[in-house]
Write an enzyme that holds these catalytic residues in place. Structure first.
Site, mmCIF file in Angstrom:
data_model
loop_
_atom_site.group_PDB
_atom_site.id
_atom_site.type_symbol
_atom_site.label_atom_id
_atom_site.label_comp_id
_atom_site.label_asym_id
_atom_site.label_seq_id
_atom_site.Cartn_x
_atom_site.Cartn_y
_atom_site.Cartn_z
ATOM 1 N N TYR A 97 0.813 -1.220 0.000
ATOM 2 C CA TYR A 97 0.000 0.000 0.000
ATOM 3 C C TYR A 97 0.845 1.266 0.000
ATOM 4 O O TYR A 97 0.457 2.277 -0.567
ATOM 5 C CB TYR A 97 -0.979 -0.001 1.180
ATOM 6 C CG TYR A 97 -2.169 -0.898 0.929
ATOM 7 C CD1 TYR A 97 -3.008 -0.664 -0.174
ATOM 8 C CD2 TYR A 97 -2.447 -1.987 1.735
ATOM 9 C CE1 TYR A 97 -4.075 -1.494 -0.430
ATOM 10 C CE2 TYR A 97 -3.516 -2.816 1.486
ATOM 11 C CZ TYR A 97 -4.328 -2.569 0.400
ATOM 12 O OH TYR A 97 -5.387 -3.363 0.137
ATOM 13 N N GLU A 193 2.353 -30.996 13.199
ATOM 14 C CA GLU A 193 1.775 -30.381 11.993
ATOM 15 C C GLU A 193 0.433 -29.722 12.264
ATOM 16 O O GLU A 193 0.222 -28.556 11.951
ATOM 17 C CB GLU A 193 1.613 -31.432 10.877
ATOM 18 C CG GLU A 193 0.856 -30.867 9.667
ATOM 19 C CD GLU A 193 0.713 -31.851 8.525
ATOM 20 O OE1 GLU A 193 1.407 -32.881 8.534
ATOM 21 O OE2 GLU A 193 -0.104 -31.601 7.620
#
Lengths: 365, 590
Positions: A97, A193
């Site tokens: 931005y 995980e």
């Protein structure tokens, strides 16, 4: 001794600008040299245990074709310089931005600005956090026998965070971990995980039983997560065991990235990987041994497995992994961590993990 | 055209209507042309032998009845009687498509076109730079009815010729004199006036003035369609604004609709092909268009030539044989054809085994054919080509520039060539870019002897030649079997003493390999010029674009360096200037 990152790229940025100006003053076309960031330019160095960038460079001379990316790169460097000087930071999205002020030189999409950011990172061999840029993603979660020593942002006073005191919650790894220190007597770090499995182990205080630290990666570990584990394990000399799904993604992407880093960011892998990590499970052998329920491998899984065996410098180096993949492909199935629940919800705590922990020498490299 | 001859065996000296109908069937070849008005003597000569006129009038290929008539005299006579019963107006109404009056929209166009073509021919023949005014007004309270007024500054018409020219359909033949003129296009002004009379009942009004010293003549004429004779309703002397010229005014039923096949388009295209003409056009919707003269250069006067032996068909050959004034066959060959020297005439007759001294009229049909075949075997020089008056490259460019706003123009006049003994010249012009749309297919403008062809593009050799030319070679996009796409106007003109139209309606050029080849060569030549232009243009654009691109980003480099090194604005300017010099002056590519 833990490898240290470049202290500050501020000087390097100024030097680049200085030399570029000198060239322009002499009416010589300036150029920038970037290491090529791709698997083709990556070597697995078994002795140090991670992916290292090869010596291929792309040289970018200022011409008609490169004038835009030159302008963008320099402008981003300038933003980075300001961020470092003011001790501020911008997220990758914010950087995108910021570029909207640059008129025609702005980035149209964020991937464009991310690419330039990666280039600058690679140029100086630094971590983007050091350039003042931070990722959006979360770092990962921690629970167990660990005290993280941090600083209070306002007072600068030392903060001691006890990771055993989060109850059913967990400590969240910050985006930058370089300033953290650790106190622990844990025997190992179990890197998990899925958030689901992590939650189960936390709920039942597995860390207390096994005297360990639990880390949830939530998929492929972020740089901060990897760096956190690396520093923790190196400084406190604790082994790291990975506990992931038994499928080409869990092994080939999650574990591989944890252990040797990512192919795309090889320039900083030396800091963002855990070369000493080993693979606890779930192994292809476990599927048979524990008679786990399975799913057939999808086409994409098969492709990923074949690709790993054929092209990934890390797996190619380890015969055991080649065999494991062959085995997996032969069975044509995959199994998830949570498949252990077939034998009872706490089977993983009572039987599977204790069995495994007894023989860390059997873990896959 | 091979069905000639038989009329001769069946002479109808007194039958004026017969001749009229015949001529009606052949709009293009026998035409009452204004050009004739300047040549009263030759006209009179032709008209003094009406039987010859009839005998020599070519037949319409579609008039198959004639072929049968040849067999039996009795049937032919019966047929002749029947034909007498048909009034001209009835014939006209039934065969309006042959004459260009198929539908109301086309009728309006044809009527204007006949008048304008006549005016142009008249002016050019008198070596006057044409100035024409066309006015089409809707008739009040009458749907689909228009008053057409066409005024020219031509030589004017002798008073006693006026009724014949505008009031009777068959007024002389041009068939024997091969000469490039607009003439081949239609049936003529009298047909337009007649169409007007049939559809509206209104007479035709003519004002004509031959000299500033004289008054103008005013005529109001009606056509007696039964007898093909003009009926003079009014005839007065009057004052008139112009020093010389002609004005014709008639009312017809028609339809005005803008678009590709409109009167507007005809006028516009006529102005492209005739940049030496000034025109004022008042459209039915009140819009007034003024076309100024783009060049004071009159096209050279086309010369009349005799037919070349290779271009003559057997039927015509027979008719010429019997119509000639030559005493013997050798003289006939030498006098009535171009490029036959005494030596060649001798060679032909020797080959045919015909005696030199035979009277042409006595030659038996078999021998005549022998001579005809012999002609094909003897090598004869190509016809002279100075009989053609091409528009010329400069004038084509002027015409295109006036009507098509483009960025690039090119034109080419090919050297004369010959098909079947008829000399012709192909001219091509291109106009690319400007205000033309990049998405639209090419606008193809076809012309024959300076007259725009607005109908039947698909049947025309010109269109085929454009379509079969590979325009991709010249940097254009071209869909399969189609004209190229994008901001292009192609102008193709064929000038010939005898333009080979595909049909009576004179709207499309027939496929002769020689013509196609010439068109193709001309298109390719223009195409190459266009391609050079386009690549230069592309390069210039690319460089401009690159320059702009560099210009866009250089200041950012200067600004970023200044931010990082904290130097002065002056220093920044120096960097920007240096970068600009390096990137733009040096190799811009990279």
């Amino acid at each position: 001794m833990v490898s240290k990152l470049l202290t500050s790229p501020l000087k390097a940025i100024k030097e680049t600008a200085q030399s570029m100006k000198a060239k322009i003053d002499k009416r010589v076309k300036p150029e920038m040299k970037f290491p090529v960031r791709s698997l083709q330019n990556v070597k697995y160095r078994p002795n140090i245990g991670y992916f290292e960038l090869g010596n291929k460079f792309k040289s970018r001379t200022l011409t008609y074709n490169t004038v835009k990316s030159f302008a963008q790169t320099l402008r981003m460097m300038s933003v980075s310089k300001t961020l470092i000087e003011t001790d501020d930071f911008a997220s990758k999205r914010e950087m995108y931005y910021i570029s909207k002020n640059w008129d025609e030189a702005r980035f149209d999409e964020q991937p464009e600005s991310d690419t330039v950011m990666d280039d600058i990172e690679a140029l100086y061999m630094v971590n983007r956090e050091q350039l003042g840029f931070i990722p959006e993603e979360k770092g990962g979660e921690v629970a167990g026998s660990l005290i993280v020593v941090d600083k209070d942002n306002d007072t600068g006073k030392t903060l001691k965070i006890d990771c055993t005191k989060f109850g059913s919650g967990a400590y969240s790894i910050p985006i930058s971990v370089e300033h953290l220190n650790f106190e622990t007597d844990a025997k190992f770090i179990l890197v998990i995980e899925t958030a689901g499995m992590f939650q189960r182990l936390v709920q039942h205080n597995y860390w207390k039983k096994a005297n360990c630290i639990l880390v949830s990666m939530g998929g492929v570990p972020t740089r901060a997560c990897r760096r956190f584990i690396r520093r923790l394990s190196e400084e406190k000399k604790i082994p790291v065991y990975a506990f992931v799904d038994c499928d080409p993604y869990g092994i080939g992407n999650i574990y591989r990235t944890l252990k040797v880093g990512s192919g795309n960011a090889a320039h900083i892998n030396q800091f963002f990987c855990v070369p000493d990590a080993t693979f606890l499970g779930i192994t292809p052998e476990d599927i048979k041994k524990y008679k786990l329920p399975t799913h057939p491998l999808k086409d994409v899984d098969i492709k990923r497995a074949r690709d790993a065996v054929k092209n990934d410098p890390f797996f190619k180096h380890h015969k055991q992994w080649i065999n494991a993949f062959d085995e997996l492909l032969k069975m044509g199935v995959r199994a998830e961590q949570q498949a252990l629940a077939k034998h009872g919800l706490n089977y993983v705590i009572d039987k599977y993990l204790p069995d495994k922990i007894k023989k860390p020498g059997d873990f896959l490299p | 055209m091979a069905t000639r001859g038989k009329k001769k065996k069946n002479p109808q000296k007194s039958d004026k209507k017969e001749s009229l109908q015949l001529s009606l069937a052949l709009p293009g070849k026998l035409k009452p042309k204004m050009s004739l008005r300047t040549k009263p003597p030759s006209l009179r000569a032709k008209r003094s032998k009406p039987s010859e006129e009839i005998a020599s009038s070519p037949s319409a290929p579609r008039n198959d009845k004639n072929a049968i008539a040849r067999e039996t005299v009795g049937i032919a006579e019966k047929l002749a009687k029947k034909q007498q019963a048909i009034s001209v107006s009835e014939f006209f109404t039934k065969n309006r498509h042959l004459l260009g009056f198929d539908n109301p929209r086309k009728a309006l166009l044809t009527a204007v076109k006949e008048a304008v073509d006549n005016s142009l021919d008249a002016c050019e023949e008198a070596r006057i730079l044409p100035e024409i005014a066309v006015k089409i007004e809707p008739v009040k309270d009458q749907k689909d009815r228009f008053l057409i007024t066409v005024t020219d500054n031509g030589p004017g018409i002798v008073k006693n010729q006026i009724p014949q020219i505008f009031g009777s359909l068959l007024y002389g033949s041009k068939f024997h004199s091969l000469k490039m003129s607009r003439g081949q296009q239609g049936i003529g002004i009298s047909a337009a006036a007649m169409y007007g009379q049939i559809t509206t009942g209104k007479p035709v009004k003519i004002i004509s003035k031959t000299s500033s010293k004289k008054d103008a003549c005013f005529f109001e004429l009606r056509l007696d369609m039964k007898r093909n004779q003009p009926v003079v309703l009014k005839n007065e002397q009057m004052e008139w604004k112009l020093a010389h010229g002609t004005e014709v005014e008639f009312e017809i039923e028609g339809k005005y609709q803008k678009g590709r096949q409109s009167v507007d388009e005809y006028i516009r295209q006529t102005m492209i092909a005739n940049p030496h003409c000034a025109m004022t056009y008042c459209a039915p919707d009140g819009e007034k268009l003024v076309y100024t003269r783009e060049t004071a250069h009159l096209p050279p006067e086309p010369k009349e030539i005799k037919p070349h032996p290779y271009g003559v068909e057997l039927g015509i050959f027979l008719r010429m044989l019997h119509g000639t004034t030559a005493r013997n066959v050798k003289t006939f060959l030498q006098n009535d054809f171009s490029r036959i020297s005494p030596k060649i005439a001798g060679a032909i007759l020797k080959l045919a085994g015909v005696s030199h001294s035979q009277r042409p009229a006595d030659i038996a049909a078999g021998n005549a054919e022998g001579i005809y075949r012999a002609i094909e075997q003897v090598k004869i020089m190509n016809p002279a080509t100075d009989c053609l008056a091409p528009i010329g490259e400069a004038s084509i460019l002027k015409g295109l520039e006036r009507e098509v706003k483009a960025d690039f123009y090119s034109a080419i006049s090919r050297p004369p060539s010959v098909y079947r003994g008829n000399p012709f010249i192909i001219e091509v012009g291109l106009a690319w870019g400007g205000e033309q749309s990049m998405e639209e297919p090419t606008t193809l403008l076809r012309f024959a002897n300076r007259v725009p062809l607005l109908y039947q593009p698909g049947a025309c050799s010109i269109t085929r030649s454009v379509v079969t030319t590979d325009w991709k070679n010249y940097g254009l996009t071209q869909p399969r079997d189609s004209v190229p796409i994008g901001a292009l106007t192609i102008f193709v003109h064929i000038a010939s003493v005898w333009v080979p139209f595909t049909s009576e309606s004179k709207e499309a050029i027939a496929d002769y390999p020689e013509i196609k080849k010439e068109i193709r060569l001309a298109l390719q030549e223009c195409g190459r010029k266009l391609s050079t232009y386009l690549s230069h243009r592309r390069r210039a654009q690319e460089e401009g674009r690159k320059k702009g691109y560099i210009e866009t980003y250089i200041p950012h480099i200067g600004e970023a360096l200044r931010e990082m090194l904290n130097f002065s604005e002056k220093e920044e300017q120096k960097i920007v200037t240096n970068l600009r010099t390096m990137l733009e002056k040096g190799k811009i590519h990279g």
